[in-house]
Write a protein that holds these residues in place. Structure first.
Motif, short mmCIF file in Angstrom:
data_model
loop_
_atom_site.label_atom_id
_atom_site.label_comp_id
_atom_site.label_asym_id
_atom_site.label_seq_id
_atom_site.Cartn_x
_atom_site.Cartn_y
_atom_site.Cartn_z
N ARG A 23 -74.32 40.45 -46.77
CA ARG A 23 -73.13 40.95 -47.45
C ARG A 23 -71.95 40.04 -47.17
NH1 ARG A 23 -73.42 47.44 -46.76
NH2 ARG A 23 -71.71 47.33 -48.23
N VAL A 24 -71.00 40.03 -48.09
CA VAL A 24 -69.74 39.30 -47.92
C VAL A 24 -68.63 40.33 -47.90
CG1 VAL A 24 -68.11 37.73 -49.04
CG2 VAL A 24 -70.55 37.21 -49.07
N SER A 25 -67.66 40.13 -47.03
CA SER A 25 -66.48 40.98 -46.99
C SER A 25 -65.29 40.10 -46.65
CB SER A 25 -66.65 42.08 -45.93
OG SER A 25 -65.50 42.90 -45.87
N VAL A 26 -64.37 39.95 -47.60
CA VAL A 26 -63.21 39.09 -47.39
C VAL A 26 -61.94 39.81 -47.81
CG1 VAL A 26 -64.44 36.90 -47.63
CG2 VAL A 26 -63.46 37.94 -49.63
N VAL A 27 -60.87 39.50 -47.09
CA VAL A 27 -59.56 40.04 -47.38
C VAL A 27 -58.93 39.22 -48.51
CG1 VAL A 27 -57.25 40.44 -46.43
CG2 VAL A 27 -59.28 40.86 -45.02
N LEU A 28 -58.28 39.91 -49.43
CA LEU A 28 -57.63 39.27 -50.56
C LEU A 28 -56.12 39.50 -50.49
CD1 LEU A 28 -60.05 40.55 -53.36
CD2 LEU A 28 -60.20 38.42 -52.05
N ALA A 29 -55.37 38.54 -50.99
CA ALA A 29 -53.92 38.67 -51.05
C ALA A 29 -53.46 38.40 -52.47
CB ALA A 29 -53.27 37.70 -50.07
N ALA A 30 -52.30 38.93 -52.78
CA ALA A 30 -51.78 38.84 -54.14
C ALA A 30 -50.51 38.00 -54.22
CB ALA A 30 -51.48 40.24 -54.67
N THR A 31 -50.25 37.53 -55.42
CA THR A 31 -49.03 36.81 -55.76
C THR A 31 -48.37 37.58 -56.91
OG1 THR A 31 -50.07 34.71 -55.19
CG2 THR A 31 -48.13 34.60 -56.60
N PRO A 32 -47.06 37.80 -56.85
CA PRO A 32 -46.41 38.48 -57.98
C PRO A 32 -46.57 37.67 -59.27
CG PRO A 32 -44.95 38.38 -56.08
CD PRO A 32 -46.14 37.52 -55.77
N ASP A 94 -68.31 49.67 -45.66
CA ASP A 94 -67.29 48.70 -46.10
C ASP A 94 -65.99 48.91 -45.35
OD1 ASP A 94 -68.98 47.60 -48.05
OD2 ASP A 94 -68.39 49.12 -49.52
N ASP A 95 -65.28 47.79 -45.10
CA ASP A 95 -63.92 47.86 -44.58
C ASP A 95 -63.03 48.18 -45.76
OD1 ASP A 95 -64.59 47.12 -41.95
OD2 ASP A 95 -64.61 45.01 -42.52
N PHE A 96 -62.24 49.24 -45.65
CA PHE A 96 -61.46 49.67 -46.80
C PHE A 96 -60.07 49.08 -46.81
CE2 PHE A 96 -64.88 52.58 -47.20
CZ PHE A 96 -64.97 52.78 -48.57
N ALA A 97 -59.52 49.01 -48.00
CA ALA A 97 -58.17 48.53 -48.25
C ALA A 97 -57.64 49.37 -49.41
CB ALA A 97 -58.21 47.05 -48.60
N ALA A 98 -56.41 49.11 -49.83
CA ALA A 98 -55.84 49.86 -50.94
C ALA A 98 -56.67 49.67 -52.21
CB ALA A 98 -54.40 49.43 -51.18
N ALA A 99 -57.23 48.47 -52.37
CA ALA A 99 -58.14 48.19 -53.49
C ALA A 99 -59.37 47.50 -52.93
CB ALA A 99 -57.47 47.31 -54.53
#
Length: 139
Positions: A23-32, A94-99
């Protein structure tokens, strides 16, 4: 609705396919959306997922001290997870996040869905735009 750049989604799906059967689990970040060059068809403050943090970054410090240095503070309100054996939704492992963006084989656009932390499905909008260039050097 969760917005993600085409380039980021393609990279994440490639990572998932190459890691199979793991499995892959990576944190994602956003740009406005307003930070992109040109109009991407979204309100300027709308977050668009553009970046991922390598899962191995900071793992030695995390293993010894329990401090995650792989994700900068204030970043990572979204996570990508792959489920090589299914199911096509978040699980308790799964490690949860807002999305949470979940992908399953065959690792294409139709096999990816977005969910909130309680497991309700969001719409997933793939944005055909390149995020602004970032630099480690100070201006």
């Amino acid at each position: 609705m969760v917005h993600i750049t085409r380039g980021l989604l393609d990279v994440l799906l490639d990572m998932a396919e190459e890691s199979e059967p793991e499995r892959v689990s990576v944190v994602l970040a956003a740009t406005p959306a307003g930070d992109f060059d040109g109009d991407v068809g979204l309100e300027p403050e709308t977050p668009v997922l553009t970046t991922f943090y390598l899962p191995e970054a900071g793992s030695s410090v995390n293993a010894v001290f329990g401090v995650n240095l792989g994700t900068p503070a204030g970043s990572g309100r979204a996570r990508f997870v792959s489920h090589p054996q299914g199911p096509p939704r978040p699980t308790r492992e799964d490690d949860f996040a807002a999305a949470v963006i979940v992908a399953v084989p065959p690792w294409d656009d139709e096999s990816v869905k977005a969910f909130d932390r309680s497991g309700r499905e969001f719409g997933l909008d793939v944005v055909d735009a390149h995020p602004p260039n970032e630099s480690l050097a100070s201006e």
